[in-house]
Design a protein around this motif. Structure first.
Motif, PDB file in Angstrom:
ATOM      1  N   ALA A   1       0.827  -1.207   0.000  1.00 47.85           N
ATOM      2  CA  ALA A   1       0.000   0.000   0.000  1.00 47.85           C
ATOM      3  C   ALA A   1       0.862   1.258   0.000  1.00 47.85           C
ATOM      4  CB  ALA A   1      -0.927  -0.005   1.213  1.00 47.85           C
ATOM      5  N   LEU A   2       1.908   1.262   0.820  1.00 46.24           N
ATOM      6  CA  LEU A   2       2.790   2.429   0.891  1.00 46.24           C
ATOM      7  C   LEU A   2       3.528   2.630  -0.434  1.00 46.24           C
ATOM      8  CD1 LEU A   2       4.083   4.683   2.544  1.00 46.24           C
ATOM      9  CD2 LEU A   2       5.799   3.024   3.325  1.00 46.24           C
ATOM     10  N   ALA A   3       4.016   1.539  -1.017  1.00 45.68           N
ATOM     11  CA  ALA A   3       4.723   1.650  -2.296  1.00 45.68           C
ATOM     12  C   ALA A   3       3.803   2.162  -3.387  1.00 45.68           C
ATOM     13  CB  ALA A   3       5.297   0.280  -2.687  1.00 45.68           C
ATOM     14  N   SER A   4       2.567   1.693  -3.400  1.00 48.48           N
ATOM     15  CA  SER A   4       1.614   2.122  -4.425  1.00 48.48           C
ATOM     16  C   SER A   4       1.280   3.600  -4.273  1.00 48.48           C
ATOM     17  CB  SER A   4       0.346   1.269  -4.331  1.00 48.48           C
ATOM     18  OG  SER A   4      -0.562   1.606  -5.345  1.00 48.48           O
ATOM     19  N   ALA A   5       1.042   4.055  -3.049  1.00 43.87           N
ATOM     20  CA  ALA A   5       0.709   5.462  -2.817  1.00 43.87           C
ATOM     21  C   ALA A   5       1.877   6.382  -3.167  1.00 43.87           C
ATOM     22  CB  ALA A   5       0.300   5.669  -1.361  1.00 43.87           C
ATOM     23  N   LEU A   6       3.086   5.991  -2.768  1.00 45.22           N
ATOM     24  CA  LEU A   6       4.258   6.807  -3.070  1.00 45.22           C
ATOM     25  C   LEU A   6       4.525   6.858  -4.571  1.00 45.22           C
ATOM     26  CD1 LEU A   6       6.734   5.795  -0.211  1.00 45.22           C
ATOM     27  CD2 LEU A   6       5.430   7.920  -0.433  1.00 45.22           C
ATOM     28  N   ALA A   7       4.366   5.724  -5.242  1.00 48.75           N
ATOM     29  CA  ALA A   7       4.603   5.693  -6.689  1.00 48.75           C
ATOM     30  C   ALA A   7       3.592   6.563  -7.419  1.00 48.75           C
ATOM     31  CB  ALA A   7       4.528   4.251  -7.195  1.00 48.75           C
ATOM     32  N   PHE A   8       2.325   6.475  -7.015  1.00 50.96           N
ATOM     33  CA  PHE A   8       1.297   7.315  -7.633  1.00 50.96           C
ATOM     34  C   PHE A   8       1.622   8.790  -7.427  1.00 50.96           C
ATOM     35  CE2 PHE A   8      -2.594   9.697  -7.796  1.00 50.96           C
ATOM     36  CZ  PHE A   8      -3.312   9.130  -8.841  1.00 50.96           C
ATOM     37  N   SER A   9       1.982   9.158  -6.205  1.00 44.37           N
ATOM     38  CA  SER A   9       2.304  10.556  -5.908  1.00 44.37           C
ATOM     39  C   SER A   9       3.513  11.023  -6.700  1.00 44.37           C
ATOM     40  CB  SER A   9       2.560  10.725  -4.406  1.00 44.37           C
ATOM     41  OG  SER A   9       1.426  10.326  -3.656  1.00 44.37           O
ATOM     42  N   PHE A  10       4.509  10.161  -6.818  1.00 44.19           N
ATOM     43  CA  PHE A  10       5.716  10.520  -7.563  1.00 44.19           C
ATOM     44  C   PHE A  10       5.387  10.787  -9.025  1.00 44.19           C
ATOM     45  CE2 PHE A  10       9.532   9.344 -10.000  1.00 44.19           C
ATOM     46  CZ  PHE A  10      10.436  10.239  -9.446  1.00 44.19           C
ATOM     47  N   GLY A  11       4.534   9.949  -9.599  1.00 47.05           N
ATOM     48  CA  GLY A  11       4.142  10.169 -10.982  1.00 47.05           C
ATOM     49  C   GLY A  11       3.266  11.391 -11.148  1.00 47.05           C
ATOM     50  N   ALA A  12       2.372  11.637 -10.192  1.00 44.88           N
ATOM     51  CA  ALA A  12       1.443  12.763 -10.295  1.00 44.88           C
ATOM     52  C   ALA A  12       2.142  14.108 -10.150  1.00 44.88           C
ATOM     53  CB  ALA A  12       0.360  12.619  -9.237  1.00 44.88           C
ATOM     54  N   ILE A  13       3.279  14.139  -9.472  1.00 46.17           N
ATOM     55  CA  ILE A  13       4.001  15.400  -9.283  1.00 46.17           C
ATOM     56  C   ILE A  13       4.504  15.956 -10.617  1.00 46.17           C
ATOM     57  CG2 ILE A  13       6.147  16.344  -8.337  1.00 46.17           C
ATOM     58  CD1 ILE A  13       5.669  14.713  -5.839  1.00 46.17           C
ATOM     59  N   VAL A  14       4.786  15.073 -11.565  1.00 48.20           N
ATOM     60  CA  VAL A  14       5.363  15.527 -12.843  1.00 48.20           C
ATOM     61  C   VAL A  14       4.467  16.540 -13.560  1.00 48.20           C
ATOM     62  CG1 VAL A  14       6.138  14.780 -15.126  1.00 48.20           C
ATOM     63  CG2 VAL A  14       6.734  13.437 -13.103  1.00 48.20           C
ATOM     64  N   PRO A  15       3.196  16.232 -13.861  1.00 45.46           N
ATOM     65  CA  PRO A  15       2.366  17.240 -14.524  1.00 45.46           C
ATOM     66  C   PRO A  15       2.079  18.457 -13.650  1.00 45.46           C
ATOM     67  CG  PRO A  15       1.042  15.334 -13.911  1.00 45.46           C
ATOM     68  CD  PRO A  15       2.462  14.959 -13.686  1.00 45.46           C
ATOM     69  N   LEU A  16       2.019  18.263 -12.334  1.00 41.55           N
ATOM     70  CA  LEU A  16       1.783  19.403 -11.441  1.00 41.55           C
ATOM     71  C   LEU A  16       2.927  20.403 -11.522  1.00 41.55           C
ATOM     72  CD1 LEU A  16       0.300  17.804  -8.189  1.00 41.55           C
ATOM     73  CD2 LEU A  16      -0.828  19.394  -9.742  1.00 41.55           C
ATOM     74  N   MET A  17       4.145  19.930 -11.421  1.00 37.75           N
ATOM     75  CA  MET A  17       5.298  20.810 -11.477  1.00 37.75           C
ATOM     76  C   MET A  17       5.494  21.404 -12.876  1.00 37.75           C
ATOM     77  SD  MET A  17       6.557  21.030  -8.438  1.00 37.75           S
ATOM     78  CE  MET A  17       4.812  21.107  -7.981  1.00 37.75           C
ATOM     79  N   ALA A  18       5.102  20.649 -13.889  1.00 35.84           N
ATOM     80  CA  ALA A  18       5.254  21.154 -15.255  1.00 35.84           C
ATOM     81  C   ALA A  18       4.329  22.327 -15.531  1.00 35.84           C
ATOM     82  CB  ALA A  18       4.975  20.029 -16.252  1.00 35.84           C
ATOM     83  N   ALA A  19       3.160  22.346 -14.897  1.00 38.68           N
ATOM     84  CA  ALA A  19       2.166  23.386 -15.168  1.00 38.68           C
ATOM     85  C   ALA A  19       2.175  24.515 -14.155  1.00 38.68           C
ATOM     86  CB  ALA A  19       0.770  22.765 -15.212  1.00 38.68           C
ATOM     87  N   ALA A  20       2.856  24.329 -13.044  1.00 35.58           N
ATOM     88  CA  ALA A  20       2.705  25.264 -11.924  1.00 35.58           C
ATOM     89  C   ALA A  20       3.228  26.664 -12.240  1.00 35.58           C
ATOM     90  CB  ALA A  20       3.401  24.708 -10.691  1.00 35.58           C
TER      91      ALA A  20
END
Length: 218
Positions: A132-151
């Motif tokens: 569960a922890l690995a899945s949540a961290l991996a999802f967050s790590f991937g989701a940060i990419v578009p967030l930082m790209a558009a911020a």
């Protein structure tokens, strides 16, 4: 002379044993499957889902704040959903394997050999908390990419292009990592995740634009 002739024999045997030892140690790629599935799929899901969400908002809203807030809310919701889903799934698998171990213990009862095999089986049992922890961290790590790209991009069209480029690059990187660790074809792995990501972003952008143009004002 006989002693001199027999001297190389044990040396050759020792050399052969040394050469064979590294060959006997093979990586168990099957045991990596659970972690690869949780990490690679979680990261890809974070990339594609959050980027698609932001592209959908970007289809009807030019405000960078709206895109960023939608993406951040999607990150938190997606990470929680991935963690809970992975925990429930792996816990169910754990219950099945533990029940099977108990049935095997009642049938076998072979003394020390069964005790040793029982220890090995317990060590190989899946851990739902780690998954569960690995899945949540991996999802967050991937989701940060578009967030930082558009911020930090004020121009609307440029922002959308940067998000697509950043997500495409990240999808290729994750595809390569997953293929190398899992010993699968790199090109096919990258092509699958890249084309899938493009399709998801395009469909979300197009349908949101269509719904908005049909009269649903936002």
């Amino acid at each position: 002379m006989d002693a001199q002739i027999q001297i190389p024999i044990p040396k050759d045997a020792a050399i052969q044993n040394q050469c064979q030892e590294p060959q006997e140690k093979e990586v168990d790629y099957a045991q990596r499957a659970q972690w690869l599935r949780a990490a690679v799929l979680g990261a890809n899901d974070g990339l594609v889902s959050i980027a698609s969400l932001m592209m959908g908002i970007g289809a009807v809203k030019k405000d960078v704040r709206a895109m960023f807030l939608a993406g951040f809310a999607g990150l938190v919701a997606g990470a929680c959903s991935m963690a809970i889903g992975e925990f429930v799934s792996v816990y169910s698998q754990l219950d099945i394997e533990v029940a099977q171990m108990k049935r095997d213990q009642r049938v076998q009862q072979n003394g020390e050999e069964s005790d040793d095999s029982e220890k090995e089986e317990k060590e190989n049992l899946p851990n739902p908390f780690q998954a569960a922890l690995a899945s949540a961290l991996a999802f967050s790590f991937g989701a940060i990419v578009p967030l930082m790209a558009a911020a930090f991009i004020a121009n609307h069209k440029l922002r959308l292009v940067v998000v697509i480029c950043a997500v495409s690059l990240a999808l290729v990187v994750f595809g390569v990592i997953g293929a190398v660790l899992g010993k699968t074809p790199v090109v096919k792995s990258c092509a699958r995740v890249l084309i899938g990501g493009w399709m998801a972003m395009a469909v979300t952008f197009g349908l949101t634009k269509l719904v908005n143009s049909a009269g649903l004002e936002m």
